[in-house]
Design a protein around this motif. Structure first.
Motif, PDB file in Angstrom:
ATOM      1  N   GLY A  63      -8.971 -14.888 -10.257  1.00  0.00           N
ATOM      2  CA  GLY A  63      -7.709 -14.427  -9.917  1.00  0.00           C
ATOM      3  C   GLY A  63      -7.540 -14.126  -8.446  1.00  0.00           C
ATOM      4  N   MET A  64      -6.314 -13.523  -8.295  1.00  0.00           N
ATOM      5  CA  MET A  64      -5.909 -13.228  -6.681  1.00  0.00           C
ATOM      6  C   MET A  64      -5.142 -11.781  -7.025  1.00  0.00           C
ATOM      7  N   ASN A  65      -5.416 -11.035  -6.132  1.00  0.00           N
ATOM      8  CA  ASN A  65      -4.619  -9.798  -5.986  1.00  0.00           C
ATOM      9  C   ASN A  65      -3.700  -9.368  -4.561  1.00  0.00           C
ATOM     10  N   VAL A  66      -2.588  -9.565  -4.478  1.00  0.00           N
ATOM     11  CA  VAL A  66      -1.608  -9.361  -3.332  1.00  0.00           C
ATOM     12  C   VAL A  66      -1.167  -7.963  -3.325  1.00  0.00           C
ATOM     13  N   SER A  67      -1.539  -7.178  -4.146  1.00  0.00           N
ATOM     14  CA  SER A  67      -1.057  -5.705  -4.106  1.00  0.00           C
ATOM     15  C   SER A  67      -2.007  -5.070  -3.548  1.00  0.00           C
ATOM     16  N   ILE A  68      -2.951  -5.219  -2.926  1.00  0.00           N
ATOM     17  CA  ILE A  68      -4.180  -4.559  -2.592  1.00  0.00           C
ATOM     18  C   ILE A  68      -3.592  -3.375  -1.398  1.00  0.00           C
ATOM     19  N   GLY A  69      -2.858  -4.119  -0.693  1.00  0.00           N
ATOM     20  CA  GLY A  69      -2.344  -3.266   0.492  1.00  0.00           C
ATOM     21  C   GLY A  69      -1.530  -2.108  -0.098  1.00  0.00           C
ATOM     22  N   SER A  70      -0.501  -2.310  -1.017  1.00  0.00           N
ATOM     23  CA  SER A  70       0.519  -1.291  -1.423  1.00  0.00           C
ATOM     24  C   SER A  70      -0.447  -0.418  -2.316  1.00  0.00           C
ATOM     25  N   THR A  71      -1.543  -0.724  -3.046  1.00  0.00           N
ATOM     26  CA  THR A  71      -2.199   0.247  -3.594  1.00  0.00           C
ATOM     27  C   THR A  71      -2.877   0.990  -2.867  1.00  0.00           C
ATOM     28  N   GLY A  72      -3.558   0.635  -1.888  1.00  0.00           N
ATOM     29  CA  GLY A  72      -4.032   1.362  -0.736  1.00  0.00           C
ATOM     30  C   GLY A  72      -3.292   2.441  -0.352  1.00  0.00           C
ATOM     31  N   ALA A 226     -10.284   2.632   0.534  1.00  0.00           N
ATOM     32  CA  ALA A 226      -9.958   1.981   2.098  1.00  0.00           C
ATOM     33  C   ALA A 226      -8.643   2.447   2.618  1.00  0.00           C
ATOM     34  N   GLY A 227      -7.650   2.706   1.762  1.00  0.00           N
ATOM     35  CA  GLY A 227      -6.218   3.295   2.310  1.00  0.00           C
ATOM     36  C   GLY A 227      -6.915   4.776   2.804  1.00  0.00           C
ATOM     37  N   MET A 228      -7.445   5.495   2.075  1.00  0.00           N
ATOM     38  CA  MET A 228      -7.867   6.923   2.446  1.00  0.00           C
ATOM     39  C   MET A 228      -8.687   7.073   3.886  1.00  0.00           C
ATOM     40  N   MET A 229      -9.606   6.118   3.731  1.00  0.00           N
ATOM     41  CA  MET A 229     -10.187   5.914   5.219  1.00  0.00           C
ATOM     42  C   MET A 229      -9.447   5.511   6.362  1.00  0.00           C
ATOM     43  N   VAL A 230      -8.421   4.742   6.209  1.00  0.00           N
ATOM     44  CA  VAL A 230      -7.399   4.633   7.308  1.00  0.00           C
ATOM     45  C   VAL A 230      -6.739   5.893   7.670  1.00  0.00           C
ATOM     46  N   VAL A 231      -6.407   6.797   6.724  1.00  0.00           N
ATOM     47  CA  VAL A 231      -5.895   8.123   7.033  1.00  0.00           C
ATOM     48  C   VAL A 231      -7.042   8.844   7.676  1.00  0.00           C
ATOM     49  N   MET A 232      -8.099   9.072   7.454  1.00  0.00           N
ATOM     50  CA  MET A 232      -9.289   9.632   7.864  1.00  0.00           C
ATOM     51  C   MET A 232      -9.302   9.198   9.281  1.00  0.00           C
ATOM     52  N   ARG A 233      -9.084   7.994   9.712  1.00  0.00           N
ATOM     53  CA  ARG A 233      -9.097   7.514  11.024  1.00  0.00           C
ATOM     54  C   ARG A 233      -8.288   7.652  11.929  1.00  0.00           C
ATOM     55  N   VAL A 234      -7.026   7.700  11.518  1.00  0.00           N
ATOM     56  CA  VAL A 234      -5.941   7.945  12.353  1.00  0.00           C
ATOM     57  C   VAL A 234      -5.303   9.393  12.157  1.00  0.00           C
ATOM     58  N   GLY A 235      -5.567  10.034  11.175  1.00  0.00           N
ATOM     59  CA  GLY A 235      -5.064  11.465  11.041  1.00  0.00           C
ATOM     60  C   GLY A 235      -3.844  11.573  10.596  1.00  0.00           C
ATOM     61  N   THR A 236      -3.109  10.525  10.019  1.00  0.00           N
ATOM     62  CA  THR A 236      -1.889  10.696   9.564  1.00  0.00           C
ATOM     63  C   THR A 236      -1.632   9.524   8.182  1.00  0.00           C
ATOM     64  N   ALA A 237      -1.110   9.753   7.170  1.00  0.00           N
ATOM     65  CA  ALA A 237      -0.796   8.697   6.115  1.00  0.00           C
ATOM     66  C   ALA A 237       0.593   8.176   6.366  1.00  0.00           C
ATOM     67  N   GLN A 238       0.660   6.760   6.650  1.00  0.00           N
ATOM     68  CA  GLN A 238       2.128   6.065   6.989  1.00  0.00           C
ATOM     69  C   GLN A 238       2.268   5.158   5.857  1.00  0.00           C
ATOM     70  N   PRO A 239       3.456   5.185   5.604  1.00  0.00           N
ATOM     71  CA  PRO A 239       3.955   4.238   4.367  1.00  0.00           C
ATOM     72  C   PRO A 239       3.648   2.894   4.593  1.00  0.00           C
ATOM     73  N   ASP A 240       3.383   2.290   5.833  1.00  0.00           N
ATOM     74  CA  ASP A 240       3.037   0.982   5.899  1.00  0.00           C
ATOM     75  C   ASP A 240       1.577   0.724   6.062  1.00  0.00           C
ATOM     76  N   ILE A 241       0.715   1.541   5.556  1.00  0.00           N
ATOM     77  CA  ILE A 241      -0.656   1.265   5.389  1.00  0.00           C
ATOM     78  C   ILE A 241      -0.999   0.265   4.497  1.00  0.00           C
ATOM     79  N   GLY A 242      -1.669  -0.732   4.748  1.00  0.00           N
ATOM     80  CA  GLY A 242      -1.992  -2.056   4.051  1.00  0.00           C
ATOM     81  C   GLY A 242      -1.018  -3.104   4.425  1.00  0.00           C
ATOM     82  N   SER A 243      -0.241  -2.844   5.097  1.00  0.00           N
ATOM     83  CA  SER A 243       1.065  -4.146   5.366  1.00  0.00           C
ATOM     84  C   SER A 243       0.327  -5.392   5.818  1.00  0.00           C
ATOM     85  N   ASP A 244      -0.828  -5.118   6.483  1.00  0.00           N
ATOM     86  CA  ASP A 244      -1.414  -6.568   6.898  1.00  0.00           C
ATOM     87  C   ASP A 244      -2.511  -6.773   6.443  1.00  0.00           C
TER      88      ASP A 244
END
Length: 316
Positions: A63-72, A226-244
């Protein structure tokens, strides 16, 4: 040790590409291998490797999963909001973030199973859920990020054990567990068998429903990390996390040697694939190239890798 076999392996060729890329950047930028840049590379590599491994599990099942970014992003936003607005302790917030990822996986798994199970069904289903999850994120946040993240949460992704960021250690532990899953457990072998030939797998008693559910829950939980690790790295939780993440998620495992058609994975090859993407992004920043070139280059890389994967399959 068979050196001829090693030279012909996908990992050897990708490693040579990485070495050449680093060598070129060292010539262009003399301080490219500074401690700060290496630390930045490793932190991004950790997230990209997790994103790639999440997609690798879906690809392995056919299969394939294109919702990984929005899940994160959902997991990161829920985790951040609970810490900011409810004062939830960091461990409890992380647990809720993981549960959010698992919930997204359950939704994906149920819908994919009802819509046919693999291939196009998984793509169209997760394309739809990606839109739904993204809509929920923006409804909850009204487009604004979560800025009041506890220092103890941010520290998890920015502290080091020796010279290695803790985010890299978390990533390596998760990939080792994934390797053990596919190498030694019945669940992992069932996923690979199902990915290679779903109909034959079902004839041998492998449950389509259980396999799809396990794959999607596992992939979504990894995306949540992965999503939570981005927040740990940048210090904020933005709604566009995972858009790329979509291109990255496919490019990393395919570059690393995961078979596009399913049924074969290369767990640690994902790190090599993620390393290629990370160096490309980092190099473009150092060279002052417009960030939009990253998407173009990643797209070209995926096209080339898919063509090479097809050629390898035809030769075999």
């Amino acid at each position: 040790m068979d050196f001829k076999k090693i030279r012909k392996s996908n990992g050897f060729s990708v490693s040579l590409i990485i070495i050449c890329m680093i060598a070129v950047m060292c010539i262009i930028k003399r301080n490219y291998l500074s401690a700060d840049n290496i630390s930045a590379l490793l932190k991004v590599l950790a997230v990209t490797s997790l994103v790639g491994s999440s997609q690798m599990i879906s690809i392995a099942s056919g299969g394939m999963n294109v919702s990984i970014g929005s899940t994160g992003a959902m997991s990161a936003i829920f985790c951040g909001l609970l810490m900011q607005n409810a004062g939830l302790p960091v461990p409890a917030a992380i647990f809720i973030g993981l549960l959010t990822g698992a919930g997204c996986g359950v939704i994906n798994g149920l819908l994919i199973y009802r819509n046919g199970g693999v291939g196009v069904a998984s793509f169209l289903t997760t394309l739809a859920t990606n839109s739904v999850f993204t809509g929920i994120i923006y409804m909850i946040t009204t487009g604004h990020g979560v800025s009041k993240i506890p220092a103890s949460f941010v520290a998890i992704g920015n502290t080091k054990l020796g010279a290695i960021p803790t985010s890299m250690i978390v990533m390596l532990v998760i990939l080792i567990l994934i390797y053990l899953l596919f190498r030694y457990t019945g669940w992992g072998k069932q996923i690979l068998a199902f990915g290679a030939n779903p109909k034959s797998a079902e004839l041998y008693g492998i449950s389509r429903f259980r396999t799809i559910m396990r794959v999607n829950i596992l992939a979504s939980v990894i995306a949540a990390v992965a999503g939570m690790m981005v927040v740990m790295r940048v210090g904020t939780a933005q709604p566009d996390i995972g858009s790329d993440w979509m291109l990255q998620s496919f490019a990393a495992p395919l570059i690393g040697g995961t078979r596009q058609a399913g049924g074969k994975v290369n767990v640690f090859g994902v790190i090599l694939g993620a390393f290629v993407l990370t160096i490309i992004q980092n190099a473009l920043v150092h060279l002052g190239v417009d960030v939009y070139w990253t998407e173009l280059i990643n797209g070209v890389v995926i096209i080339v890798i898919m063509a090479l994967d097809r050629l390898r399959s035809m030769k075999k």
